[in-house]
Design an enzyme around this catalytic site. Sequence first.
Site, PDB file in Angstrom:
ATOM      1  N   SER A 120      51.167  81.694  27.713  1.00  0.00           N
ATOM      2  CA  SER A 120      49.921  81.059  27.355  1.00  0.00           C
ATOM      3  C   SER A 120      49.075  80.941  28.620  1.00  0.00           C
ATOM      4  CB  SER A 120      50.473  79.834  26.570  1.00  0.00           C
ATOM      5  OG  SER A 120      51.056  79.910  25.388  1.00  0.00           O
ATOM      6  N   ASP A 167      49.616  81.250  18.818  1.00  0.00           N
ATOM      7  CA  ASP A 167      49.129  80.729  17.634  1.00  0.00           C
ATOM      8  C   ASP A 167      48.676  81.700  16.819  1.00  0.00           C
ATOM      9  OD1 ASP A 167      49.906  78.333  18.299  1.00  0.00           O
ATOM     10  OD2 ASP A 167      47.817  77.389  19.240  1.00  0.00           O
TER      11      ASP A 167
END
Length: 428
Positions: free
Chosen positions: A188, A309
């Site tokens: 991320s 996500d």
Amino acid sequence: MKITIIKPPSGGTVSAIASKSHAHRMLICAALADKASFVKCIERCDDINATVGCLKSLGAQIVHDGVGFHIQPIEAPISRDMVSQVCGESGATLRFMLPVCGALGVSAKFIMQGSLRERPISPVLEQLSINGCEITMAKGDISCSGQLSSGHFNILGNISSQFISGLLLALPLCAGESIINVEGKVESMPYVTLTLDALKVFGIHADMKGARASKGAVYFVQGLQRYTSPGDIMIEGDWSNAAAWLSAGALCGDGFTCSGLNLGSSQGDMAILRQLERFGAAVEYEGSEVTVRPASTKGMQFDASNTPDLVPMLALIASVSDGETYINNAGRLRIKESDRLHAVTQTLKTLGADITEVQDGLVIRGREALRGGMVTSYGDHRIVMMAAIASIVCKEPVVIENAEAINKSYPGFFEDFKKLGGEIGVEG
């Protein structure tokens, strides 16, 4: 709350809501700044409200006027009494505000709710303890006191980028230079870049070396920097939530357009565009608008390490795409609001998909359509969105139990769903 999808949306244009990832960072920076700021952010959600509440408890004056937040920054000296930091279920709020409170020398009790109590936090607690803070835990809540000092901070890169971002927000307030050593693969990474961008807006500098996702990174942060307000700040449109509508465009004959998006954003979930193109969907760009129209989609392989996500929406598209799709490096989804790998698998399987859960990912064999049925949200906002959008490719109605989980990031989701031609029934 139980939502029954009577009719799925048929297409149209929807405005992207404000990015909560961007908002968390800008609100904190504004509360630490030298003078007042206005943060334009029309939408609010449970997570943003949690960060606002924590900043107000530290003395910031924050008022939302329907368009954005007027922020009078925290003033010193801050009360020596223990302050409450009610984080709700917001991981970003907890992981950002812990080091910030330490840097301010505030004694604070962090109150967590729901699944947040199960999510990882020990790596940052250990580093705060090594560098001057006293940490205690009781009944699932965390108390932090003492003064965070500058120094060396060692963080694993494969658990949560929010640990890195929280330290980057806090350490400029400390005396002396600090070094954040991120060990191993940095996952991320775009979220760390988003933090660095926010810091630059407020005149804060952090020098980065390394920053290769597979090798780790080192950040050098000079102490006693001053957050300088630019005055007015615009929160970007949220690519994470826009991904739901853009993915819907890959499934529905009329296509969907999402406006208010920054095509130069550091938000990692802008990668939804590339992934939809890889599936075979038709993606068009014009200014701040993105339109996605369906085409014959085919299975692919997706590395979720930087954008986990996106997995729910990509798994949905894969379930009705020709061939097999492999999603890997998604193990961190097991420590989200739900065990999201398991939740995606069970939800899509209930709706009729051919999907298999593996240790760090998913294997999906596409079918022509899904069946429909009753599913639960698992207390996870992204599962609610995935199930609702799945109604487009289901032959029978979709019913979502505990759909109030959507309020974590997108309270207006079902209002937008209806504006785009959908019809729903609501119970409870």
